[in-house]
Design an enzyme around this catalytic site. Structure first.
Site, short mmCIF file in Angstrom:
data_model
loop_
_atom_site.label_atom_id
_atom_site.label_comp_id
_atom_site.label_asym_id
_atom_site.label_seq_id
_atom_site.Cartn_x
_atom_site.Cartn_y
_atom_site.Cartn_z
N ASN A 196 33.76 14.48 112.97
CA ASN A 196 34.52 13.67 112.01
C ASN A 196 34.66 14.37 110.67
O ASN A 196 33.87 15.23 110.30
CB ASN A 196 33.97 12.25 111.89
CG ASN A 196 32.59 12.23 111.33
OD1 ASN A 196 31.89 13.23 111.37
ND2 ASN A 196 32.19 11.10 110.78
N CYS A 218 42.42 6.78 110.38
CA CYS A 218 43.31 7.92 110.10
C CYS A 218 44.24 7.75 108.91
O CYS A 218 44.33 8.63 108.06
CB CYS A 218 44.15 8.22 111.33
SG CYS A 218 43.20 8.91 112.66
N ASP A 222 26.75 16.40 121.80
CA ASP A 222 26.52 15.72 120.53
C ASP A 222 25.04 15.88 120.20
O ASP A 222 24.21 15.98 121.10
CB ASP A 222 26.88 14.23 120.68
CG ASP A 222 27.12 13.56 119.33
OD1 ASP A 222 28.26 13.16 119.07
OD2 ASP A 222 26.15 13.44 118.55
N LYS A 251 50.12 16.90 111.71
CA LYS A 251 49.27 15.74 111.99
C LYS A 251 49.20 14.83 110.74
O LYS A 251 49.38 13.61 110.83
CB LYS A 251 47.88 16.22 112.40
CG LYS A 251 46.82 15.17 112.46
CD LYS A 251 47.00 14.21 113.63
CE LYS A 251 46.02 13.07 113.51
NZ LYS A 251 45.89 12.24 114.66
N LEU A 252 48.96 15.42 109.59
CA LEU A 252 48.89 14.62 108.36
C LEU A 252 50.23 13.94 108.11
O LEU A 252 50.30 12.77 107.72
CB LEU A 252 48.54 15.50 107.15
CG LEU A 252 47.17 16.17 107.12
CD1 LEU A 252 46.94 16.84 105.78
CD2 LEU A 252 46.06 15.17 107.38
N THR A 253 51.31 14.69 108.33
CA THR A 253 52.64 14.16 108.04
C THR A 253 53.00 13.03 109.00
O THR A 253 53.58 12.01 108.58
CB THR A 253 53.68 15.29 108.13
OG1 THR A 253 53.26 16.36 107.28
CG2 THR A 253 55.05 14.82 107.69
N GLU A 289 45.31 15.54 117.63
CA GLU A 289 45.42 14.45 118.61
C GLU A 289 46.24 13.31 118.01
O GLU A 289 45.98 12.89 116.90
CB GLU A 289 44.00 13.97 118.96
CG GLU A 289 43.98 12.92 120.03
CD GLU A 289 44.82 13.32 121.22
OE1 GLU A 289 44.51 14.32 121.86
OE2 GLU A 289 45.83 12.64 121.49
N PHE A 296 47.79 -1.63 106.93
CA PHE A 296 47.24 -0.77 107.98
C PHE A 296 45.76 -0.48 107.72
O PHE A 296 45.30 -0.43 106.59
CB PHE A 296 48.02 0.55 108.09
CG PHE A 296 48.12 1.36 106.82
CD1 PHE A 296 47.06 2.13 106.37
CD2 PHE A 296 49.30 1.36 106.09
CE1 PHE A 296 47.16 2.89 105.21
CE2 PHE A 296 49.41 2.12 104.91
CZ PHE A 296 48.34 2.87 104.48
N PRO A 354 35.39 12.70 107.32
CA PRO A 354 35.68 11.56 106.45
C PRO A 354 36.08 12.01 105.04
O PRO A 354 35.91 13.17 104.68
CB PRO A 354 34.34 10.82 106.40
CG PRO A 354 33.31 11.86 106.69
CD PRO A 354 33.96 12.86 107.59
#
Ligand code: UDX
Length: 453
Positions: free
Chosen positions: A74, A262, A17, A206-208, A151, A258, A76
């Site tokens: 990330n 994510c 990092d 992943k999005l779905t 992930e 929620f 965003p």
């Protein structure tokens, strides 16, 4: 990466990092000071750090030495420019791809771990391809292979989710690279759980997955409102429908909406993608999942005001829980943020308690500083807040308690004792269905529970 190091002792894992303070925190001998609070993570880091898990800011050297590089930066939602409010900001993924292109040596497998919009691999590949064939020092010419490996862990249960995943998804075009990554997971994940797809299917899955999970929460929260209106109980409805194996029991818990890093981001991404391809009805369908979620948060704030005789100005409200879910100190998109802001706007005095979220985080989320006690002049109309260190301190002289995170300790609260400290008539608003309602009622509190008519 810590779990990979734990399960694959012969693989050297180096986490890099640019942020020195963050790397120092990951290297802190006191494992309670790791930058992320996640149950069980300290033990895993404690076992591997210094053995085959390393944290460093020497990014270039680590890339040069690596056979496989995971891009885990990330992404965003963009705040300005084209796609602002929906599309992902890819500046860090692009910068990392460029750094890998510059520093890699020989053959390098580049794995997209960040959640990315579909077809991002194309960008990453284009950047890497531009460097393909270059020779660094006396080494072999550079070659790259790009994989997508999203992930699916959830915060608070990250370690068990990683140790026994429902599935690992690897998208790519080059079979040898896919096999190489599959063999890493193969140390502990059964082969039949390692799914192989093309790059775009992997990115879209992943999005779905997140959109479907979030959609279930908006669906049950919409039914919660109907339950409150009709006298049904959303927990009973959820139990009844969840018993249908086609629906399943998970992700049917009504609540304040929620949160987390994510769900909203990924749905907005999906909405943007659909719009980009001219699928405007599909975009509107998914957008409604986010809108219902915001509505649920506003509804809860309004309901508190309405039950407290239409005004919370100068009233003290104990807010129990600020994190977006239990067992994390993460507050990104936490429903508590919007609900508290709405109540502050109405002039409430909030005493906020969360076992893990520090005052500095609440200050930055609410966009205003805490008032050091004593609280402000009650009827000035200005909303104020301060953080307290126990639920007992939060309820002192409060008109209401509002539970926004399902910390297990909130199920154990002694309502007889707490109710005695509150101003009457006093309310308990349980947005997580976690408190012992009959005990609270027996202690003289009026109660509202999400989805309970
Ligand atoms: C989520 C996905 O579950 C995970 O697969 C993905 O990798 C990242 O996003 P996370 O955001 O960590 O994980 O937590 P999750 O347990 O999914 O909860 C998200 C939000 O939904 C929380 O605010 C939680 O309180 C809420 N939720 C969850 C409900 O309101 N009801 C439910 O039934 C489940």
């Amino acid at each position: 990466m810590a779990v990979i190091a734990d399960r694959c002792p012969e693989i050297q894992v180096t986490v890099v990092d640019l942020n020195q303070a963050r790397i120092d925190a990951w290297n802190d001998p006191d494992l309670s000071k790791l930058p992320v609070y996640e149950p069980g993570l300290d033990a895993v880091v404690g076992r591997c750090r210094g053995r085959n898990l390393h944290f460093t800011t020497a990014v270039d050297a680590a890339i040069a030495a690596a056979d496989m590089v995971f891009l885990s930066v990330n992404t965003p939602t963009k705040t300005k420019g084209v796609g602002a409010g929906q599309a992902s900001d890819l500046r860090w993924i692009e910068a990392s791809a460029r750094q890998v292109a510059a520093c890699a040596q020989g053959h390098t497998i580049v794995v997209e771990k960040s959640t990315l919009p579909v077809r991002t691999a194309e960008t990453v590949k284009a950047i890497l391809n531009a460097a393909q064939g270059e020779v660094a020092g006396a080494g072999a010419p550079k070659t790259f292979s790009v994989l997508s490996n999203p992930e699916f862990l959830a915060e608070g249960t990250a370690i068990p989710d990683l140790e026994a995943p429902d599935r690992v998804l690897i998208g790519g075009e080059d079979a040898a690279s896919i096999d190489a990554l599959a063999s890493v997971y193969g140390h502990w994940v059964p082969q039949e759980r390692i799914l192989r797809t093309n790059l775009w299917s992997s990115e879209l899955s992943k999005l779905t997955a997140n959109a479907f999970l979030a959609q279930r929460i908006s669906s049950i929260n919409s039914i919660a409102a109907l339950c409150e209106a009709t006298g049904a109980d959303v927990n009973e409805v959820a139990h009844a429908i969840g018993a249908d194996s086609r629906i399943g029991a998970k992700f049917l818990k009504a609540g304040p909406g929620f949160g987390g890093s994510c769900f909203q981001k990924d749905i907005l991404n999906l909405v943007y993608l659909c719009g980009h391809y001219g699928l405007h009805d599909v975009a509107a369908y998914w957008q409604s999942v986010v809108e219902l979620n915001i509505w649920q948060q506003q509804r809860i704030a309004q309901l508190v005001v309405q039950k407290l005789f239409g005004t919370v100005t100068g009233k003290r409200i104990a807010v129990l829980g600020f994190a977006f879910k239990a067992d994390t100190n993460d507050t990104r998109e936490a429903p508590a943020i919007r609900i508290c802001q709405d109540l502050l706007e109405e002039g409430a005095q909030l005493a906020i308690y969360d076992p893990k979220v520090p005052e500095s985080q609440i200050t930055s989320d609410l966009g205003c500083h805490p008032l050091i006690s004593p609280m402000g002049s009650p009827l000035s109309g200005d909303g104020v807040w301060h953080r307290v260190t126990t639920p007992t301190e939060a309820v002192a002289q409060a008109d209401a308690v509002l539970i926004l995170t399902e910390w297990a300790s909130f199920a154990e609260l002694n309502w007889q004792e707490l109710a005695g400290q509150m101003r009457k008539p006093a309310w308990l608003f349980d947005a997580r269905s976690i408190a012992d309602l009959s005990a609270a009622q027996a202690a003289g509190l009026q109660v509202w529970r999400v989805g309970c008519g």
